[in-house]
Design an enzyme around this catalytic site. Sequence first.
Site, PDB file in Angstrom:
ATOM      1  N   ASP A 327       0.817  -1.218   0.000  1.00 16.59           N
ATOM      2  CA  ASP A 327       0.000   0.000   0.000  1.00 16.59           C
ATOM      3  C   ASP A 327       0.854   1.272   0.000  1.00 16.59           C
ATOM      4  OD1 ASP A 327      -2.341  -1.437  -0.020  1.00 16.59           O
ATOM      5  OD2 ASP A 327      -2.546  -1.442   2.157  1.00 16.59           O
ATOM      6  N   ARG A 358      -2.923   1.649  -9.366  1.00 13.49           N
ATOM      7  CA  ARG A 358      -2.049   2.621  -8.691  1.00 13.49           C
ATOM      8  C   ARG A 358      -0.795   2.962  -9.481  1.00 13.49           C
ATOM      9  NH1 ARG A 358      -3.182   0.845  -2.369  1.00 13.49           N
ATOM     10  NH2 ARG A 358      -4.950   2.272  -2.152  1.00 13.49           N
TER      11      ARG A 358
HETATM   12  C1  S3P Z   1      -5.216  -5.737   3.242  1.00 12.94           C
HETATM   13  C2  S3P Z   1      -4.487  -6.426   2.326  1.00 12.94           C
HETATM   14  C3  S3P Z   1      -3.898  -5.809   1.131  1.00 12.94           C
HETATM   15  C4  S3P Z   1      -3.874  -4.284   1.212  1.00 12.94           C
HETATM   16  C5  S3P Z   1      -5.161  -3.731   1.753  1.00 12.94           C
HETATM   17  C6  S3P Z   1      -5.437  -4.283   3.150  1.00 12.94           C
HETATM   18  C7  S3P Z   1      -5.783  -6.467   4.395  1.00 12.94           C
HETATM   19  O1  S3P Z   1      -4.646  -6.198   0.007  1.00 12.94           O
HETATM   20  O2  S3P Z   1      -3.618  -3.734  -0.056  1.00 12.94           O
HETATM   21  O3  S3P Z   1      -5.110  -2.325   1.837  1.00 12.94           O
HETATM   22  O4  S3P Z   1      -6.180  -5.829   5.382  1.00 12.94           O
HETATM   23  O5  S3P Z   1      -5.813  -7.707   4.330  1.00 12.94           O
HETATM   24  P1  S3P Z   1      -4.386  -7.602  -0.729  1.00 12.94           P
HETATM   25  O6  S3P Z   1      -4.508  -8.638   0.271  1.00 12.94           O
HETATM   26  O7  S3P Z   1      -5.404  -7.690  -1.809  1.00 12.94           O
HETATM   27  O8  S3P Z   1      -2.991  -7.468  -1.273  1.00 12.94           O
END
Ligand code: S3P
Length: 450
Positions: A327, A358
Amino acid sequence: MSGHGTIIPMTSNPCGPLTGEAHVPGDKSISHRSLILGAMAVGETNISGLLEGEDVLDTAKAMRAFGADVIEHGNGEWTVHGVGVGGFAEPDNVIDCGNSGTGVRLIMGAMATSGVTATFTGDASLNKRPMARVTDPIALFGATSVGRSGGRLPMTIVGASAPVSVNYEVPMPSAQVKSAVLLAGLNAPGQTVVIEKEATRDHTERMLKGFGAEISVEETNQGRVITLNGQPELKPQTIVVPRDPSSAAFPVCAAIITPGSDVLVPNIGLNPTRAGLFTTLREMGADLTYENEREEGGEPVADLRAKFSPDLKGIDVDPARAASMIDEYPVLSVVAAFASGNTVMKGVKELRVKESDRIDAMATGLRLNGVKVDEGDDWWVVHGLGHGNIPGGATCESHLDHRIAMSFMVLGMAANNPVSVDNGNPIATSFPIFEPLMSALGANVVRTDT
Ligand code: S3P
């Protein structure tokens, strides 16, 4: 309904030194999980430090719709009276998860083995995002789903009434998918096994253990093998949510690129599955130190001190670190513009399916502000211009993506001319106090429509 309807153009003007303390909100990932696991426990879970951003508030509403009693006491203090594993009631209306991929994917997993039917929707950003990554594995448990073409929301899931346990290797590095499968596994008899080739954030595993589930994690040459015993009785917990390293990233990066800055960001969770940005910034030569390192609630925590760093250099970011900073690439690309030399970011295909694409959103906006960026399907390179050489002056599209909006606001703080975004409204999904917090440090971020 979340408040994404209003359009809030914002401008960040070049500013003087950023100084003082930045108390950022609670961790978004841990906040979602606290509410969902609280709702699946039997009895009263007490949460403090919950992020009261729109994403998490949408998850709180969803848990109420599934029958849990979720009470807000103010100041991040919440109580959840859970209904137990398998105890979800059928919601009497559509579940609107707003902007939140984490919210919708985790909740889909949690209800997939509960025998109830629910329909999910979200805002224009969420309704474009891929959901097959969750509906594929929950189908193995016996859940069925019907959505729009390409597996998009709105979508109805019919939870399995006689779920079976599952052995699933997650095909992409995704904590959301891993967590959805584990939450579905809670109400399946027997053992559910989830394998991930690359380690992603492990808050679900840690929290399941805290709630009393039998869960083990083994590092093997296949990857991390997570084994969960189904149908536990989850015991309610007292949860103190640490502050979000992904939100800390914004004041930290702003201080690093803004001359004369010295900012302390206290109490930041430094779980190794989340802290990749800080390692990367140090490799680039940033003056970033950890003070008062300690453990809280089983998670490493420190106060971060970030100071203006005039001699940043571009680096090849280790792709093995991608999941631990997924992120943070948007704001890292801003810091990279102020470094000398190229910053190469590889193995980051997942960035294309976040709240926005992004890579495309940042590359387009950086170019408009005078920074050269090259990109391919799963990589991008920012050609750093060195401090004092970023023209700025452009308006960028935020694409309903909080982290894109905040990244361009950080760019404006140290560019030679103001930087604007067409819509800063999504910032409220994860960092509702971004504007007052940055202003208190000395930033000059203003709403430009009024
Ligand atoms: C998150 C996992 C990530 C991240 C998101 C929050 C989570 O996504 O980008 O902001 O809380 O499990 P992905 O698991 O799709 O990579």
